[in-house]
Each structure stands twice: as C-alpha cells, then as structure tokens.
Design an enzyme around this catalytic site. Structure first.
Site, PDB file in Angstrom:
ATOM      1  N   PHE A  24       0.809  -1.225   0.000  1.00 30.24           N
ATOM      2  CA  PHE A  24       0.000   0.000   0.000  1.00 30.24           C
ATOM      3  C   PHE A  24       0.841   1.273   0.000  1.00 30.24           C
ATOM      4  O   PHE A  24       0.348   2.340  -0.351  1.00 30.24           O
ATOM      5  CB  PHE A  24      -0.940   0.015   1.226  1.00 30.24           C
ATOM      6  CG  PHE A  24      -0.243   0.451   2.499  1.00 30.24           C
ATOM      7  CD1 PHE A  24      -0.059   1.805   2.792  1.00 30.24           C
ATOM      8  CD2 PHE A  24       0.260  -0.487   3.396  1.00 30.24           C
ATOM      9  CE1 PHE A  24       0.603   2.198   3.950  1.00 30.24           C
ATOM     10  CE2 PHE A  24       0.930  -0.097   4.549  1.00 30.24           C
ATOM     11  CZ  PHE A  24       1.095   1.260   4.827  1.00 30.24           C
ATOM     12  N   CYS A  81       9.664   2.028   3.477  1.00 35.08           N
ATOM     13  CA  CYS A  81      10.568   0.941   3.859  1.00 35.08           C
ATOM     14  C   CYS A  81      11.985   1.467   4.077  1.00 35.08           C
ATOM     15  O   CYS A  81      12.827   0.760   4.599  1.00 35.08           O
ATOM     16  CB  CYS A  81      10.561  -0.140   2.807  1.00 35.08           C
ATOM     17  SG  CYS A  81      11.177   0.472   1.245  1.00 35.08           S
ATOM     18  N   SER A 111       5.099  -6.952   3.569  1.00 30.77           N
ATOM     19  CA  SER A 111       5.528  -7.224   4.945  1.00 30.77           C
ATOM     20  C   SER A 111       6.341  -8.536   5.010  1.00 30.77           C
ATOM     21  O   SER A 111       6.188  -9.420   4.160  1.00 30.77           O
ATOM     22  CB  SER A 111       4.302  -7.313   5.853  1.00 30.77           C
ATOM     23  OG  SER A 111       3.450  -8.322   5.389  1.00 30.77           O
ATOM     24  N   LYS A 128      -0.884  -7.662  -9.237  1.00 36.07           N
ATOM     25  CA  LYS A 128      -1.923  -7.735  -8.190  1.00 36.07           C
ATOM     26  C   LYS A 128      -1.593  -6.606  -7.211  1.00 36.07           C
ATOM     27  O   LYS A 128      -0.786  -6.765  -6.302  1.00 36.07           O
ATOM     28  CB  LYS A 128      -1.857  -9.098  -7.498  1.00 36.07           C
ATOM     29  CG  LYS A 128      -3.152  -9.606  -6.862  1.00 36.07           C
ATOM     30  CD  LYS A 128      -3.725  -8.750  -5.754  1.00 36.07           C
ATOM     31  CE  LYS A 128      -2.994  -8.789  -4.444  1.00 36.07           C
ATOM     32  NZ  LYS A 128      -3.452  -7.739  -3.504  1.00 36.07           N
ATOM     33  N   GLU A 179      -4.877  -4.154  -2.210  1.00 33.26           N
ATOM     34  CA  GLU A 179      -6.321  -3.917  -2.194  1.00 33.26           C
ATOM     35  C   GLU A 179      -6.672  -2.627  -1.450  1.00 33.26           C
ATOM     36  O   GLU A 179      -7.806  -2.179  -1.478  1.00 33.26           O
ATOM     37  CB  GLU A 179      -7.056  -5.119  -1.573  1.00 33.26           C
ATOM     38  CG  GLU A 179      -6.777  -5.380  -0.097  1.00 33.26           C
ATOM     39  CD  GLU A 179      -5.479  -6.168   0.154  1.00 33.26           C
ATOM     40  OE1 GLU A 179      -4.538  -6.071  -0.645  1.00 33.26           O
ATOM     41  OE2 GLU A 179      -5.423  -6.857   1.190  1.00 33.26           O
ATOM     42  N   GLU A 214       9.145  -3.587  13.184  1.00 29.57           N
ATOM     43  CA  GLU A 214       8.976  -2.459  12.260  1.00 29.57           C
ATOM     44  C   GLU A 214       7.692  -1.737  12.666  1.00 29.57           C
ATOM     45  O   GLU A 214       6.615  -2.341  12.661  1.00 29.57           O
ATOM     46  CB  GLU A 214       8.851  -3.018  10.826  1.00 29.57           C
ATOM     47  CG  GLU A 214       8.706  -1.932   9.779  1.00 29.57           C
ATOM     48  CD  GLU A 214       8.539  -2.497   8.369  1.00 29.57           C
ATOM     49  OE1 GLU A 214       7.863  -3.532   8.203  1.00 29.57           O
ATOM     50  OE2 GLU A 214       9.079  -1.877   7.438  1.00 29.57           O
TER      51      GLU A 214
END
Ligand code: NAD
Length: 499
Positions: free
Chosen positions: A149, A281, A226, A173, A176, A381
């Site tokens: 995301f 990240c 993740s 993909k 979402e 994290e």
C-alpha cells in the site's frame, strides 16, 4: 461508489465475484471504492491471455518494445498531477509526496528505454579453434507482481515496465488498499500502444495470490510488502521451483557523529523519520547519537513539536494519516508496549487532532529515548512517525547495534570525517548506505539492494539486476570450419555467386 475493474486481455472488466474489500479513505473512513476478490477462472483467463500475448511479444523487435516505454514515460509525466491526486486521495500521502512516489516510478520507465543496451549478451571470439561463444538474454514468459500500500505508483512501476520491455507479459496484483493508482497507470500503459494482454491487473487478497502462486504458466514472482507475507510468497514460489524476489520489512538506523553540524543533520532526520507518516521501507526509525552529538536531541524535539500531519491537499501538512484504523491501533499498542518496557516517550503524538478531519488515522510525531535493543519498539517495524533514539559512545557500538539487527534495507551516517564514513561503509551489514544522505534509495540504473531480513532472493528490484531477474541467459557455442573449407565450400560458394 466505484467498483474497481480488472484488466484482462486489454479490456477493463467487472469481476463476477460476490466478495469485495472496501477501500476506506484514511482521512474520513468513507468507502471510496470496492475491490473485487476475483474468481479463479477470471485469474486463469488473465494468465492464459498474458501467455498468448507473450508468445507474440517475445519476437517483437527490441526498438518497438522500447518505443512503448518512451511513450509511457511521457504519458506518466503528462498526467502526473492527475495521478498524484488519485494516489493522495486513496493513500493519504501529501500531494508533493505523491508526486515523488510517481517520479521515482517513471524514472524506472525512463531506465526501461535503455532496453537495447540492457538486453545485450556477451561474446567471446576464439574460445577454441574456429569456435565462438555468445549469449542472449531471453524473456521468461509470464511474470507476476504483488505490491504493497505504501508506494501505489512507484512499486508497480519498479516491476512491469522492466519485465515487459525484456519481452515478458506481466500480471499485477496491486494492494487492495490502494487499487486506483495502479488502474490509472494501467490505462495509461494501454494508451502507450502496448499490445493487449501484456499487462493484466487482477485483484484480491491471499486467496487470489495463492491462485497466482500455483499457476504453472507463471515463471517468476516479484513481491514487495511485509516480512511474514514475503516469506510465505518466497517460500511457496521457490518450493514450486519458480524464480522469486521479495522485498520486505526494515528497521533503518541513522548514525549521528559528533563532528557533524546540527543544521546539517536535524532537518534530514525529521524528513527521513516522519515523512510519508513513516510508512516508507527506507524511513529512518532509529537514530543513534554518538558521544556528544546527543546535545542535538532537545533541538530535534523542539523542531518536531512544530510538525503536524494533515490532509493531502493542505500545503502545511508535513505528512498524511496512517493507512487504516487497524494500522493506527497496532502502532498505538506498540507505543504502549514501549512505555511498559521502560523507554521514555519524550514526544507523544497520540492525541493529535486535525481540523476538519475528526475521523482521520492521525498520529503526531512520537519520539522514544532510552531505547534498548531488546525492546519490542526496537525489534519490530513500526511503520509510523515514531522515532527511537539510542545513545552510544562510539562508532563501534553503533555498528554493533546495526549489524545485529535482523533487517538490512538502509542506513545512513552523518559525519564530516571521510575515514569514519568509509569505515562505516565497509563494515555495516546493510545493503543501501547513505553518507550525509538520510534515505539512500538508489536511482534506477543501480538496483534496490536490501540485505538480511529485508530481502529474500538473489536478484534485486530494478537496475540491471531486474533485467537479469526477468530473463534467462542462453549461451551459444558455435563451431565453424574455415581451415577445412579453404579449398572447398566457402570459396566455391563465393565463385558460384560471382558468376
Ligand atoms: P502486506 O504484506 O500486508 O501486503 C502486500 C501485498 O501482499 C498486498 O498486495 C496484499 O494483498 C498481499 N497479501 C497480504 N496478505 C497476504 C497473504 N497472507 N498471502 C498472500 N498475499 C498477501 O504489506 P503492506 O502492509 O501493504 O506494506 C507494508 C510493508 O511493505 C512494510 O513491511 C514495508 O517495509 C514493506 N515494504 C518494503 C519495501 C522494500 O523495498 N523492502 C518497500 C515498500 C514496502
């Protein structure tokens, strides 16, 4: 409310599924779109038509493939403001940040325009008598990408342009949580003249990713997200004897040496730790103050108090909301844990309000001092505007902490000493190092080289490594018979033609 379409064989279609995920605005919790959890037959159709498109595309001249990328990078630039608006509205990041997200992406498309050079193989003449060896890079077939995301523009653009220019077809993909940017990028890609079927966009969650992972026609998987999901996807793909690369979590440390000037470091640290709400990240989540440099901490806190999150179109907002309510709760729980573990929450942004957006997922800047490496807030994290501060006596102690951390995505050192910087570069077990640069993300002609627990795989994203990831090398060894044919075929052949 908009239902997100899929892109199958060049057509934007509505899935026949009954199952949807709601995309909630991180500013208001309003449902801004519904994402289909697509049916198996729809995903299979996407892969089948991608494979058909690949069989034509792999024989398409390289300059024709390159021209698609030339057109595409121009289209992204021409539509940057619109794309950034879509991105900000679904993801929450500020408008400037959204433009940065897309800019980092189209730079990869610009890099893809060097395809003819990037696709060159190697040649050695005379590997033996009258024998040469040369190699080609050939595409794999259908490749797939599963994206997170936090960079809805950049990360899809890390993947499909390079895969496709190398001669593959690609199934994307997207997350979402942020499907709209990916769909607009896909529309623009079709406008760039790419043959239908080369890019397919499917939607869903674990179940849909599993269908992709089990599909025999998919040859390689690129994942960013993740650590837990990355480990799952990487192990499942490689178990099925497929190629995979998974870019996952991070805990990035900035080392502040006492010889650096306060003004040279404080603003950089603020931007790197709080920018994009810490949902990067490569965000700096741990600051290690060495020796006397700890005298800068009060000034850092003072400056952070002046920083506020806000809506994407508020020019005074330093950053936006967290992506979801669940994410905000997870972060607040971790902050509680940090307090219980004995760290000192010297700046607490948990009760921040943003005028006009009472339901936004807001978190003001948070800073912990007295952080120890056994604490959860250090080990996990956090992915939020939360900075952990550690004080040490020297560079050796700083390096020990960084090198023992399970992650190795990025790190930086702020110092004026060339010797100290070079010692750090040499010894640190992290894949991307900044010297007086807080977020050392390499431009696309290098690769994004996270190490240790931040990356599973071998070949990294973008740069030359990505071209190698999306291709196979075919090595040809060729013998010819010059000596033996001196008086024979070669000369006769020439004579026949000269008559
Ligand atoms: P995520 O792992 O929750 O989701 C990433 C993708 O995986 C999404 O498309 C999602 O639909 C899919 N997914 C989720 N659960 C799945 C499951 N059980 N099985 C199969 N697929 C599944 O990640 P996120 O929250 O969207 O992104 C944040 C994470 O991404 C952070 O950990 C961050 O560090 C990482 N990240 C890493 C890099 C890097 O370069 N190393 C870059 C950006 C983000």
């Amino acid at each position: 409310m908009e239902t997100i379409k899929a892109l199958i064989n060049g057509n934007f279609i509505e899935s026949q599924t009954k199952q949807f995920v709601e995309v909630l605005s991180p500013l208001t919790q309003e449902c801004i779109a519904k994402v289909p959890c697509m049916l198996e037959e729809e995903i299979n159709e996407a892969v089948k038509s991608a494979n058909e498109a690949y069989l034509q595309w792999k024989n398409t001249p390289i300059m024709a493939r390159t021209r698609v990328m030339l057109k595409y990078q121009a289209l992204i630039k021409d539509n940057l403001e619109e794309l950034a608006t879509i991105l900000s509205m679904e993801q929450g990041k500020t408008f400037d940040d959204a433009k940065g997200d897309l800019t980092r992406g189209y730079e990869v498309v610009e890099f893809a325009c060097s395809a003819p050079t990037l696709m060159m193989g190697e040649t050695v003449e005379n590997v033996a008598k009258e024998m040469n060896t040369f190699s080609y890079k050939q595409p794999l077939g259908v490749c797939a990408g599963i994206t997170p995301f936090n960079f809805p523009g950049m990360i899809p653009l890390w993947m499909f342009p390079l895969a496709i220019v190398a001669g593959n077809a690609f199934i994307l993909k997207p997350s979402e949580m942020v499907p709209k940017t990916a769909m607009r990028l896909a529309e623009l890609f079709l406008e760039s003249g790419v043959p239908k079927g080369l890019l397919q966009v499917v939607h869903g969650q674990k179940e849909q990713v599993d269908i992709l992972l089990e599909h025999p026609l998919i040859k390689a998987y690129s994942f960013v997200g993740s650590p837990k999901v990355g480990a799952y996807i990487y192990s499942k793909a490689t178990h099925n004897l497929k190629r995979a690369q998974a870019l996952v979590g991070a805990k990035n440390h900035m080392v502040i040496m006492p010889d650096i000037n306060e003004t040279q470091v404080i603003n950089a640290l603020i931007g790197a730790s709080m920018g994009a709400a810490g949902q990067r990240c490569m965000a700096i989540s741990v600051a290690i103050f060495v020796g006397d440099s700890k005298k800068y901490i009060p000034r850092l806190i003072e400056k952070l108090k002046a920083i506020k999150p806000g809506a994407w179109n508020d020019p005074n907002a330093a950053y936006g909301p967290l992506i979801t309510r669940a994410s905000l709760k997870r972060v607040k729980d971790l902050i509680e844990t940090g307090i219980k573990e004995g760290a000192n929450l010297i700046l607490d942004g948990r009760n921040i309000q943003v005028e006009g957006y009472p339901d936004g997922n807001w978190l003001g800047p948070c800073v912990f001092t007295q952080v120890k490496t056994h604490m959860e807030i250090y080990k996990r994290e956090i992915f939020a505007p939360v900075l952990c501060i550690i004080e040490v006596n020297n560079i050796y102690e700083a390096l020990e902490i960084i090198n023992q951390n399970e992650f190795g995505n990025g790190t930086s050192i702020f110092t004026n000493s060339l010797s100290c910087a070079n010692y750090f570069i040499k010894e640190v077990t992290v894949g991307q190092v900044g010297v007086n640069v807080p977020i050392p993300v390499p431009l696309p002609f290098f690769s994004f080289t996270g190490w240790k627990g931040s990356f599973y795989g071998d070949l990294h994203a973008y740069g030359k490594q990505a071209i190698n990831f999306y291709t196979e090398t075919k090595t040809v060894t060729q013998k010819y018979f010059l000596e033996a044919n001196k008086e024979g075929i070669v000369f006769n052949f020439q004579e026949n033609h000269s008559k």
